[in-house]
Write an enzyme that holds these catalytic residues in place. Structure first.
Site, PDB file in Angstrom:
ATOM      1  N   SER A 251      39.167  46.913  38.041  1.00 40.53           N
ATOM      2  CA  SER A 251      38.730  45.519  37.936  1.00 40.53           C
ATOM      3  C   SER A 251      39.317  44.668  39.054  1.00 40.53           C
ATOM      4  CB  SER A 251      39.180  44.962  36.587  1.00 40.53           C
ATOM      5  OG  SER A 251      39.064  43.552  36.570  1.00 40.53           O
TER       6      SER A 251
ATOM      7  N   GLN B  60      35.391  47.262  41.090  1.00 42.71           N
ATOM      8  CA  GLN B  60      34.540  46.249  40.450  1.00 42.71           C
ATOM      9  C   GLN B  60      34.823  44.904  41.086  1.00 42.71           C
ATOM     10  OE1 GLN B  60      35.991  43.809  37.887  1.00 42.71           O
ATOM     11  NE2 GLN B  60      34.089  42.665  38.174  1.00 42.71           N
TER      12      GLN B  60
ATOM     13  N   TYR C  79      34.496  40.897  41.112  1.00 48.60           N
ATOM     14  CA  TYR C  79      34.112  39.575  40.651  1.00 48.60           C
ATOM     15  C   TYR C  79      33.804  38.799  41.911  1.00 48.60           C
ATOM     16  CZ  TYR C  79      34.748  39.972  35.679  1.00 48.60           C
ATOM     17  OH  TYR C  79      34.585  40.315  34.375  1.00 48.60           O
TER      18      TYR C  79
ATOM     19  N   THR D 136      29.840  42.775  39.073  1.00 46.19           N
ATOM     20  CA  THR D 136      29.595  42.319  37.696  1.00 46.19           C
ATOM     21  C   THR D 136      28.866  40.986  37.712  1.00 46.19           C
ATOM     22  OG1 THR D 136      31.505  43.517  36.918  1.00 46.19           O
ATOM     23  CG2 THR D 136      30.709  41.732  35.510  1.00 46.19           C
TER      24      THR D 136
ATOM     25  N   ARG E  43      34.894  32.558  23.470  1.00 44.73           N
ATOM     26  CA  ARG E  43      35.507  33.671  22.741  1.00 44.73           C
ATOM     27  C   ARG E  43      36.483  33.109  21.713  1.00 44.73           C
ATOM     28  NH1 ARG E  43      36.761  37.714  27.865  1.00 44.73           N
ATOM     29  NH2 ARG E  43      34.594  38.007  28.499  1.00 44.73           N
TER      30      ARG E  43
ATOM     31  N   LYS F 244      26.361  45.486  37.631  1.00 40.70           N
ATOM     32  CA  LYS F 244      26.821  45.685  36.248  1.00 40.70           C
ATOM     33  C   LYS F 244      26.444  44.479  35.395  1.00 40.70           C
ATOM     34  CE  LYS F 244      31.046  46.710  33.612  1.00 40.70           C
ATOM     35  NZ  LYS F 244      31.487  45.444  32.990  1.00 40.70           N
TER      36      LYS F 244
ATOM     37  N   HIS G 292      28.682  43.747  28.555  1.00 39.84           N
ATOM     38  CA  HIS G 292      30.118  43.458  28.685  1.00 39.84           C
ATOM     39  C   HIS G 292      30.829  43.685  27.342  1.00 39.84           C
ATOM     40  CE1 HIS G 292      32.671  41.352  31.859  1.00 39.84           C
ATOM     41  NE2 HIS G 292      33.520  41.340  30.870  1.00 39.84           N
TER      42      HIS G 292
ATOM     43  N   SER H   1      28.950  49.623  26.610  1.00 37.68           N
ATOM     44  CA  SER H   1      28.953  48.651  25.511  1.00 37.68           C
ATOM     45  C   SER H   1      28.714  49.341  24.179  1.00 37.68           C
ATOM     46  CB  SER H   1      27.932  47.521  25.710  1.00 37.68           C
ATOM     47  OG  SER H   1      28.265  46.777  26.889  1.00 37.68           O
ATOM     48  N   GLY H   2      29.804  49.742  23.569  1.00 37.48           N
ATOM     49  CA  GLY H   2      29.745  50.317  22.232  1.00 37.48           C
ATOM     50  C   GLY H   2      30.009  51.806  22.161  1.00 37.48           C
TER      51      GLY H   2
ATOM     52  N   GLY I 149      34.982  51.515  27.740  1.00 35.49           N
ATOM     53  CA  GLY I 149      35.829  50.336  27.875  1.00 35.49           C
ATOM     54  C   GLY I 149      37.002  50.329  26.913  1.00 35.49           C
ATOM     55  N   ARG I 150      36.874  49.602  25.815  1.00 36.92           N
ATOM     56  CA  ARG I 150      38.016  49.351  24.926  1.00 36.92           C
ATOM     57  C   ARG I 150      38.780  50.602  24.476  1.00 36.92           C
ATOM     58  NH1 ARG I 150      34.020  45.809  23.154  1.00 36.92           N
ATOM     59  NH2 ARG I 150      34.490  43.568  23.204  1.00 36.92           N
TER      60      ARG I 150
END
Ligand SMILES: Cc1cc2nc3c(=O)[nH]c(=O)nc-3n(C[C@H](O)[C@H](O)[C@H](O)COP(=O)(O)O)c2cc1C
Ligand SMILES: O=C(O)C(=O)c1ccccc1
Length: 370
Positions: free
Chosen positions: A112, A134, A136, A162, A171, A244, A268, A300-301, A322-323
């Site tokens: 990132s 990645q 930004y 991204t 959030r 992305k 995301h 995502s997921g 990701g997570r």
């Protein structure tokens, strides 16, 4: 048994709860959290769960081969680690540990822009491991140019731009907990080591850190960008460029027309547009629109090997995770990330075999019902 940390579970869907129990509510809330009331994060899961695998029998699956070619590179499996910023909130070893784990498994690591470690140090930790950067896409063109130069010099081969985060979304978990890591300077490592960024500050970072952080927050992304601006990136990066955060097939077509090499179908992880389509719902139309021209990645997921199977069957060439690896890092550092990669790929390999397939490339929609 040795050591205080018990082995991590083979069921990766248990990692979030374990992380909640063992790590602080601020950091875990930041990683686990999503935009709005979480309806898109739930839609990501629902979209994958809505498809069921229809296994085939008697097809000689005694040997399988997960190897996948992406952007001219031979990879051991259709998997890369997604760019996740501010990883030092999970573990002090942060990005270098996650990157070393990826390199150890031959899995590409996407670093990132908002990492807590400068890109040069992450590159050094990876040896010759495959690394992608990645971006930004900053308001300040010289910062972007400098990032591209540094990333190239550090051996990052592909650029992931991204597009879904020109602003950070609403959030609620972070707002309610007043936990925003970058307001404390976490995630600014690439900026605070960048000559072009530092040149834009009135005072050096150590003299006015708050002003430096506010400068970062105001410039790291740019809601004013439009499709023609991609020409700047194409001119300043000679490797593959991947967009992305694509969900609409028309945007995927625009990516192809702009000379891009790939897209990541992604929302995301439900952290940006709450109310948006589940990422797996968007995948078939994007793959149909550009699958013959562009590399189509998906995130995502993804939590299990069968999720990887489904994403490939729906048209992805590979997936990003990701997570789950961020939780693995938080729970057991580099070894935790290695555990997550190995478990996911072992489960995917078994799902492939038990469903009657030998290679990722053999998967298409006929492997699924629903
Ligand atoms: C804590 C956190 C930080 C993230 N930071 C970035 C980032 O800096 N750049 C980026 O492109 N995506 C970022 N993402 C999004 C991931 O790259 C990826 O799209 C998403 O996590 C995939 O969904 P999953 O978590 O359900 O696997 C971040 C996600 C999380 C959870
Ligand atoms: O939290 C995120 O999803 C993210 O993309 C991000 C953006 C800026 C700084 C750190 C993370």
């Amino acid at each position: 048994m040795t050591g205080a940390v018990p082995r991590l579970p083979a069921d990766l869907t248990r990692l979030e709860q374990l992380a909640e129990q063992r790590l602080g509510p601020g950091p875990v809330g930041y990683v686990a959290g999503s935009a709005g009331n979480g309806s898109t994060e739930r839609a990501n899961r629902a979209a994958l769960d809505a498809h069921r695998i229809v296994p085939r029998m008697l097809r000689d699956v005694s040997s399988r081969d997960l190897r996948t070619e992406l952007f001219g590179r031979n990879l051991p499996a259709p998997l890369a680690l997604a760019p996740v910023g501010v990883l030092s909130i999970m573990h002090p070893d942060a990005e270098p540990a996650a990157a070393r784990a990826a390199a150890g498994e031959g899995v590409p690591f996407v670093l990132s822009s908002a990492s807590s470690t400068p890109m040069e140090q992450v590159a050094e930790a990876m040896g010759d491991g495959e690394r992608w950067f990645q971006l930004y896409w900053a308001k300040d063109r010289e910062v972007t140019r400098s990032f591209l130069t540094r990333a190239k010099a550090s051996g990052f081969t592909a650029l992931f731009v991204t597009l879904d985060t020109p602003l950070l979304a609403w959030r609620p978990r972070d707002l309610d907990q007043a936990y925003l890591p970058f307001l404390h300077g976490v995630g600014t490592a690439n900026y605070f080591t960048d000559p072009a960024f530092l040149a834009g500050l009135a005072k050096p970072v150590h003299e006015d850190p708050n002003a430096a952080v506010l400068h970062f927050v105001g410039m790291f992304a740019d809601p004013g960008k439009t499709w023609p601006d991609l020409a700047f990136l194409r001119e300043n990066w000679d490797g593959p460029i991947v967009l992305k955060g694509i969900l609409h097939p028309d945007d995927a077509r625009l990516a192809a027309e702009a000379g891009m090499d790939g897209v990541v179908v992604s929302n995301h992880g439900g952290r940006q547009v709450n109310g948006s389509i589940g990422a797996a719902e968007a995948l078939p139309a994007v793959a149909a629109a550009v699958g013959d021209r562009l590399t189509v990645l998906f995130d995502s997921g993804i939590r299990t090997g069968d999720d990887v199977f489904k994403a490939l069957a729906l048209g992805a060439d590979a997936v990003l995770l990701g997570r789950p690896y961020a939780y693995g890092l938080g729970l057991d550092g580099q070894a935790g990330v290695t555990h997550v990669i190995r478990s996911l790929l072992a489960e995917f390999d078994l799902t492939l075999a038990l469903s009657g397939h030998r290679t990722p490339g053999a998967l298409d929609a006929s492997a699924l019902a629903g």
